[in-house]
Design an enzyme around this catalytic site. Structure first.
Site, PDB file in Angstrom:
ATOM      1  N   TRP A 145       9.126  50.396  35.591  1.00  0.00           N
ATOM      2  CA  TRP A 145       9.222  51.432  36.626  1.00  0.00           C
ATOM      3  C   TRP A 145      10.283  52.445  36.282  1.00  0.00           C
ATOM      4  CZ3 TRP A 145       4.950  51.670  38.858  1.00  0.00           C
ATOM      5  CH2 TRP A 145       4.231  50.514  39.188  1.00  0.00           C
ATOM      6  N   ASP A 182      16.100  53.354  42.912  1.00  0.00           N
ATOM      7  CA  ASP A 182      14.790  52.852  43.316  1.00  0.00           C
ATOM      8  C   ASP A 182      15.007  51.391  43.715  1.00  0.00           C
ATOM      9  OD1 ASP A 182      12.248  51.807  43.532  1.00  0.00           O
ATOM     10  OD2 ASP A 182      11.548  52.482  41.565  1.00  0.00           O
ATOM     11  N   LYS A 222       6.613  46.025  49.608  1.00  0.00           N
ATOM     12  CA  LYS A 222       7.216  44.817  49.064  1.00  0.00           C
ATOM     13  C   LYS A 222       8.058  44.076  50.096  1.00  0.00           C
ATOM     14  CE  LYS A 222       6.178  46.473  44.646  1.00  0.00           C
ATOM     15  NZ  LYS A 222       6.402  47.503  43.661  1.00  0.00           N
TER      16      LYS A 222
HETATM   17  C1  PLP Z   1       6.139  48.623  42.963  1.00  0.00           C
HETATM   18  C2  PLP Z   1       7.189  49.493  42.449  1.00  0.00           C
HETATM   19  C3  PLP Z   1       6.995  50.883  42.314  1.00  0.00           C
HETATM   20  C4  PLP Z   1       5.616  51.525  42.432  1.00  0.00           C
HETATM   21  O1  PLP Z   1       5.263  52.039  43.551  1.00  0.00           O
HETATM   22  P1  PLP Z   1       3.822  52.721  43.771  1.00  0.00           P
HETATM   23  O2  PLP Z   1       3.891  52.957  45.237  1.00  0.00           O
HETATM   24  O3  PLP Z   1       2.749  51.767  43.360  1.00  0.00           O
HETATM   25  O4  PLP Z   1       3.820  53.985  42.969  1.00  0.00           O
HETATM   26  C5  PLP Z   1       8.075  51.654  41.932  1.00  0.00           C
HETATM   27  N1  PLP Z   1       9.264  51.095  41.633  1.00  0.00           N
HETATM   28  C6  PLP Z   1       9.466  49.762  41.711  1.00  0.00           C
HETATM   29  C7  PLP Z   1      10.788  49.196  41.362  1.00  0.00           C
HETATM   30  C8  PLP Z   1       8.427  48.932  42.118  1.00  0.00           C
HETATM   31  O5  PLP Z   1       8.635  47.595  42.185  1.00  0.00           O
END
Ligand code: PLP
Length: 356
Positions: free
Chosen positions: A99, A167, A191
């Site tokens: 990511w 993030d 999540k």
């Molecule tokens: C799941 C995840 C994403 C992706 O998000 P999307 O909504 O599928 O684009 C981004 N960063 C991290 C750390 C993730 O675990």
């Protein structure tokens, strides 16, 4: 059925049950929560309570804005540089996993990007070391606090003379951290926070002052803040799912969730470190409490165990397609007894396998 999937993930059962009730009748209004007008009073209450709970849980002052945006993680990868990497500036990204590297790739569309630390050459099995000296001319420094695919997680954050951006998609509200060290935090809902379709953004007002002016409203953090996340029709139901999860999170307390995360992860890692069949490739100091990655050195046995686990009611433990092996996600909706159930199944399989 136990779902250890990486996302969309299991929510606390109380939350799912309440959502199903509110779909039929919201607060005895005879209306479904999915048909609430987004500029009406009921939704205004949902939004303001959710915003207040985010700030309370993060222990943040009114120096911060809480925003709810669409487009998921990838949209944040794009709009972060769109808003803050303009007029020839340089942004720095720590490359700690898939990511993080996607965020880097997106940012390169908009400006100069430097990568002061990367663990790509180690297949992201360890955390890269964040440099101590951070140049003051960087527009911001971006880190991914938990690396969902590789099972690594930062436990220390740099003292940063430039805006620190994180993030936190896969570990938000799973542990106690000093959220005020960050200038901008984003986390997809699917999540630890709610259902897919909305992303939480928390941003310091002082950072917003440096945002570019020439960004369309729907992609502009400043415009979203000015309109209280209502630039257009927001994902009302997804935001409501976040409110219910935030209430649940608050009722348990971040200190308790922190303990639970430690305990759940400790149970699983202790089993892995003793196992003669399953191994965890991540060294102790880099290990994630949220996503636990492990493997077996035999591909057939790997497939056999996935089948065996499925028959025992365990789902979502296959590793990401890029890594193979296994990954168990221990988000807040997973209980300690779920983890015990999993390790029991692993132990049984291991005994049979070693005998056989
Ligand atoms: C799941 C995840 C994403 C992706 O998000 P999307 O909504 O599928 O684009 C981004 N960063 C991290 C750390 C993730 O675990």
């Amino acid at each position: 059925m136990l779902n250890f999937g990486a996302g969309p993930a299991r929510l606390p059962l109380e939350v799912t049950r309440q959502l199903s009730k509110d779909i039929i009748d919201y607060l005895q209004t005879g209306l479904s929560v999915i048909e609430l007008p987004h500029r009406g009073e009921a939704f205004a209450k949902i939004l303001s309570e959710a915003n207040a709970l985010v700030k309370k849980l993060m222990n943040l002052s009114d120096d911060y804005e809480v925003l709810w945006m669409q487009g998921g993680g990838r949209m944040q990868f794009a709009i972060l540089p769109m808003n803050f990497l303009h007029s020839g500036g340089t942004a720095a990204y720590i490359d700690s996993g898939h990511w993080a590297s996607e965020a880097i790739r997106y940012a390169r569309h908009y400006g100069n990007v430097v990568v002061p630390a990367s663990s790509k050459d180690q297949q992201y099995r360890i955390l890269p070391v964040i440099p101590r000296e951070i140049p003051e001319e960087w527009a911001y420094l971006h880190i991914t606090t938990n690396n969902t695919i590789y099972g690594t997680q930062f436990h220390d954050f740099p003292d940063c003379p430039v805006p620190l951006v994180a993030d936190m998609s896969s570990d938000i509200f799973s542990r106690q951290i000093e959220f005020s060290r960050f200038d901008l935090i984003y986390a997809v809902a699917q999540k630890n926070l709610g259902i897919a379709g909305v992303t939480l953004v928390v941003v310091k007002k002082s950072m917003l002052q440096h945002a570019a002016d020439n960004v369309p409203g729907i992609l502009s953090y400043r415009e979203m803040a000015a309109k209280n996340s209502l630039v257009n029709t927001p994902p009302v139901f997804a935001i409501y799912s976040c409110l219910l999860t935030l209430r649940w999170t608050d009722s348990i307390g971040l200190d308790n969730l922190d303990k639970r995360s430690r305990n759940k992860a400790a149970l699983l890692y202790a089993f892995l470190d003793e196992s003669r069949l399953f191994t965890c490739p991540v060294p102790f100091a880099s290990r994630s409490q949220m996503n636990v990655c492990f493997q077996m050195d035999n591909e057939q046995a790997t497939r056999n165990f996935l089948d065996y686990a499925a028959k025992a009611g365990i789902q979502g433990i296959g590793g990401h397609r890029s890594t193979g092996g296994f990954r168990v996600s221990l988000y807040n909706g997973i209980t300690e007894s779920d983890v015990v159930q999993l390790t029991d199944v692993m132990r049984k399989f291991e005994l049979q396998y070693l005998k056989g």
